[in-house]
Design an enzyme around this catalytic site. Structure first.
Site, PDB file in Angstrom:
ATOM      1  N   ASP A  24      40.602  35.568  29.901  1.00 50.17           N
ATOM      2  CA  ASP A  24      40.064  36.309  31.160  1.00 50.17           C
ATOM      3  C   ASP A  24      38.655  35.913  31.626  1.00 50.17           C
ATOM      4  O   ASP A  24      38.119  35.935  32.767  1.00 50.17           O
ATOM      5  CB  ASP A  24      40.049  37.790  30.725  1.00 50.17           C
ATOM      6  CG  ASP A  24      41.561  38.399  30.267  1.00 50.17           C
ATOM      7  OD1 ASP A  24      42.414  38.229  31.267  1.00 50.17           O
ATOM      8  OD2 ASP A  24      41.473  39.529  29.695  1.00 50.17           O
ATOM      9  N   ALA A  26      39.563  44.580  33.992  1.00 53.23           N
ATOM     10  CA  ALA A  26      38.428  45.006  33.755  1.00 53.23           C
ATOM     11  C   ALA A  26      37.645  43.951  33.175  1.00 53.23           C
ATOM     12  O   ALA A  26      36.450  43.727  33.370  1.00 53.23           O
ATOM     13  CB  ALA A  26      38.255  46.245  32.741  1.00 53.23           C
ATOM     14  N   GLY A  41      43.807  26.237  25.458  1.00 54.87           N
ATOM     15  CA  GLY A  41      42.884  26.848  24.260  1.00 54.87           C
ATOM     16  C   GLY A  41      41.749  25.798  24.069  1.00 54.87           C
ATOM     17  O   GLY A  41      41.031  25.362  25.104  1.00 54.87           O
TER      18      GLY A  41
END
Length: 303
Positions: A255, A45, A225
């Site tokens: 994501d 999602a 990162g």
């Protein structure tokens, strides 16, 4: 004309239950945290919402429960403009992620799969028209592997570009890795795939990315990162820096990166150009708390 999609996501839909802590508890210890915050989440999602917020035409194949969390999750996806035609409702609980966020913005996550564990190859087969209309199909490993295998086969059959985010780590069949273009991993996931936790000790990320190609994917991306990403494909390897921002909460930033990468690949960018854009989206996402609540629109991206 049938509906066309930039990105179709086959993956998880979770409610994120988030607590801030000054430090994480040791075994047997209790620490006090902040008030509980509930956010829509789940790697599938999250990627769908992030891509839609960036202007993509996005569909999702997944399952939620018939509980209150399920209603919240469907509402958040619909509000972002994601096509829910193949987001099924399953009797029982929705997936839930229990998240603690430290003062440095880093997080620790435990996932209870709930309805996500009931996603099947039949669900993927039912969505074949949506998948066939997609430029990119992306999947992660918070849903059962048979559904992932079916999604990989469907993407390959339709001529769509397949992107696998190897998170959480789990054994992946060779035929799934073979269609990945790219495989997206962080350093820990790359080390796991290359032979265990020690595989990254002192390793050059560029060498790790090149080594990942030997495991089967057509291309690979290692996220680092704040240090950016490394990409590897038939043209070689390249490191791409990330914009420097002050991190508030890293939940869901990976994501957001993957979603932006998929969207730009769907629009015809090279892997390197897509990764440059995606680092800006990932950097923007860490500046606000939560996962989907932190995802930027195109005019909110750092330079």
């Amino acid at each position: 004309m049938p509906e066309q999609y930039d990105v179709v996501v086959v993956g998880s839909v979770n409610a994120d239950l988030v607590v801030g802590v000054d430090r994480r508890p040791a075994p047997g210890e209790t620490v006090l945290g902040s008030d509980l915050a509930t956010h829509p989440g789940g790697k599938g999602a999250n990627q769908a919402v992030a891509a839609a917020r960036l202007g993509g035409r996005v569909g999702i194949v997944g399952r939620v429960g018939d509980d209150g969390h399920g209603a919240l999750l469907r509402g958040a996806l619909a509000e972002a403009g994601v096509d829910l035609a193949h987001l099924a409702v399953t009797p029982g609980p929705s997936g839930v992620a229990l998240i603690t966020v430290g003062p440095d913005g880093d997080n620790s996550i435990i996932v209870s799969p709930g309805a996500n564990a009931r996603l099947t190859p039949d669900d993927v087969a039912a969505a074949r028209d949506m998948i066939a209309a997609a430029s990119v199909v992306t999947f992660q490993l918070e849903v059962p592997m048979p559904a992932i295998e079916a999604a990989a086969r469907a993407a390959a059959s339709a001529g769509a570009r397949a992107v696998l985010n190897l998170s959480p780590t789990a054994p992946v069949p060779a035929e799934v890795l073979a269609v990945c273009d790219p495989l997206v991993v962080n350093e820990h996931e790359a080390a796991w795939l290359l032979g265990g936790p020690g595989a990254a000790d002192g390793a050059d990320p560029e060498r790790m990315a090149a080594a990942l190609l030997g495991s089967g994917p057509r291309s690979a991306v290692i996220t680092l990162g704040a240090d950016g990403v490394v990409v590897a494909d038939a043209e070689g390897t390249a490191r791409i820096p990330s914009p420097k921002v002050e991190a508030v909460d890293t939940t869901g930033a990976g994501d957001a990166f993957t979603a932006a990468l998929c969207l730009r690949l769907a629009r015809g960018d090279s892997l390197r150009d897509a990764a440059r854009y995606a680092t800006r989206v990932g950097a923007a996402a860490v500046r606000r708390p939560g996962a989907q609540t932190s995802y930027p629109t195109p005019d909110e991206l750092p330079a």
